[in-house]
Design a protein around this motif. Structure first.
Motif, mmCIF file in Angstrom:
data_model
loop_
_atom_site.group_PDB
_atom_site.id
_atom_site.type_symbol
_atom_site.label_atom_id
_atom_site.label_comp_id
_atom_site.label_asym_id
_atom_site.label_seq_id
_atom_site.Cartn_x
_atom_site.Cartn_y
_atom_site.Cartn_z
ATOM 1 N N TYR A 84 -1.637 76.267 46.488
ATOM 2 C CA TYR A 84 -1.420 75.059 47.283
ATOM 3 C C TYR A 84 -0.009 74.963 47.850
ATOM 4 O O TYR A 84 0.287 74.050 48.611
ATOM 5 N N LEU A 85 0.864 75.901 47.519
ATOM 6 C CA LEU A 85 2.246 75.832 47.962
ATOM 7 C C LEU A 85 2.369 75.855 49.480
ATOM 8 O O LEU A 85 3.178 75.123 50.048
ATOM 9 N N GLY A 86 1.565 76.649 50.159
ATOM 10 C CA GLY A 86 1.614 76.713 51.614
ATOM 11 C C GLY A 86 1.216 75.414 52.292
ATOM 12 O O GLY A 86 1.587 75.162 53.437
ATOM 13 N N LYS A 87 0.491 74.568 51.578
ATOM 14 C CA LYS A 87 0.046 73.280 52.120
ATOM 15 C C LYS A 87 1.009 72.150 51.766
ATOM 16 O O LYS A 87 0.819 71.029 52.190
ATOM 17 N N CYS A 88 2.039 72.469 50.984
ATOM 18 C CA CYS A 88 3.029 71.484 50.572
ATOM 19 C C CYS A 88 4.261 71.602 51.455
ATOM 20 O O CYS A 88 4.449 72.590 52.144
ATOM 21 N N ARG A 89 5.100 70.582 51.401
ATOM 22 C CA ARG A 89 6.372 70.680 52.109
ATOM 23 C C ARG A 89 7.459 69.965 51.327
ATOM 24 O O ARG A 89 7.198 68.978 50.632
ATOM 25 N N LEU A 90 8.668 70.502 51.437
ATOM 26 C CA LEU A 90 9.811 69.889 50.777
ATOM 27 C C LEU A 90 10.293 68.720 51.628
ATOM 28 O O LEU A 90 10.430 68.848 52.842
ATOM 29 N N ARG A 109 17.693 73.999 40.987
ATOM 30 C CA ARG A 109 17.832 75.465 40.937
ATOM 31 C C ARG A 109 16.595 76.190 41.451
ATOM 32 O O ARG A 109 16.649 77.379 41.721
ATOM 33 N N LYS A 110 15.499 75.502 41.570
ATOM 34 C CA LYS A 110 14.254 76.120 42.037
ATOM 35 C C LYS A 110 14.018 75.915 43.534
ATOM 36 O O LYS A 110 13.165 76.566 44.120
ATOM 37 N N ARG A 111 14.760 75.012 44.166
ATOM 38 C CA ARG A 111 14.488 74.658 45.565
ATOM 39 C C ARG A 111 14.597 75.818 46.525
ATOM 40 O O ARG A 111 13.728 76.016 47.370
ATOM 41 N N SER A 112 15.657 76.613 46.438
ATOM 42 C CA SER A 112 15.828 77.708 47.401
ATOM 43 C C SER A 112 14.744 78.771 47.231
ATOM 44 O O SER A 112 14.194 79.258 48.221
ATOM 45 N N SER A 113 14.420 79.124 45.992
ATOM 46 C CA SER A 113 13.362 80.126 45.778
ATOM 47 C C SER A 113 12.000 79.569 46.183
ATOM 48 O O SER A 113 11.153 80.296 46.697
ATOM 49 N N LEU A 114 11.802 78.281 46.005
ATOM 50 C CA LEU A 114 10.545 77.650 46.395
ATOM 51 C C LEU A 114 10.391 77.650 47.914
ATOM 52 O O LEU A 114 9.309 77.920 48.432
ATOM 53 N N LYS A 115 11.477 77.378 48.634
ATOM 54 C CA LYS A 115 11.438 77.439 50.097
ATOM 55 C C LYS A 115 11.077 78.839 50.570
ATOM 56 O O LYS A 115 10.267 79.003 51.477
#
Length: 124
Positions: A84-90, A109-115
């Motif tokens: 579902y990550l591709g359907k989510c947005r920061l 600390r996870k934001r950049s890798s998550l983007k």
């Protein structure tokens, strides 16, 4: 009494041994799980249908099992299904907006890798 979470190789269903319903033991298809959240020593499964399933095991018990199957630990309290990550947005505050509009926390600390992961998933 110790509880374990079962998932055989090639299976796409999580068996929750200590989650009893009127019909017996509960099993959940991995594709139906949007994310898991910690609630003290319990874990809440948030399903695509909007249903929430409370279990008596901690989030770390599920994280060790599900991270090998595409789930991503985005916060100490949240484990997201990578499907579902591709359907989510920061959003601006650094939180993640899910497809249903719900907003969950993301560790700094996870934001950049998550983007990076989200961008890779969108280009596929």
């Amino acid at each position: 009494m110790t509880a374990t979470v079962g998932l055989a190789v090639g299976e796409s269903v999580v068996h929750l041994p200590r989650f009893q319903t009127k019909r017996g033991e509960r099993a959940i298809d991995l594709k139906q799980i949007v994310y898991l959240s910690a609630q003290s020593n319990y874990t809440i499964f948030h399903l695509i249908t909007g249903e929430q399933v409370l279990t008596t095991l901690s989030l770390s018990s599920y994280a060790s099992l599900l991270e090998a199957r595409g789930f991503i630990r985005i916060h100490k309290s949240n484990l997201l299904n990578g499907h579902y990550l591709g359907k989510c947005r920061l959003v601006r505050s650094g939180e993640l907006m899910l497809p249903n509009g719900k907003i969950i926390g993301v560790a700094r600390r996870k934001r950049s890798s998550l983007k990076k992961i989200a961008n890779e998933n969108r280009t596929k």
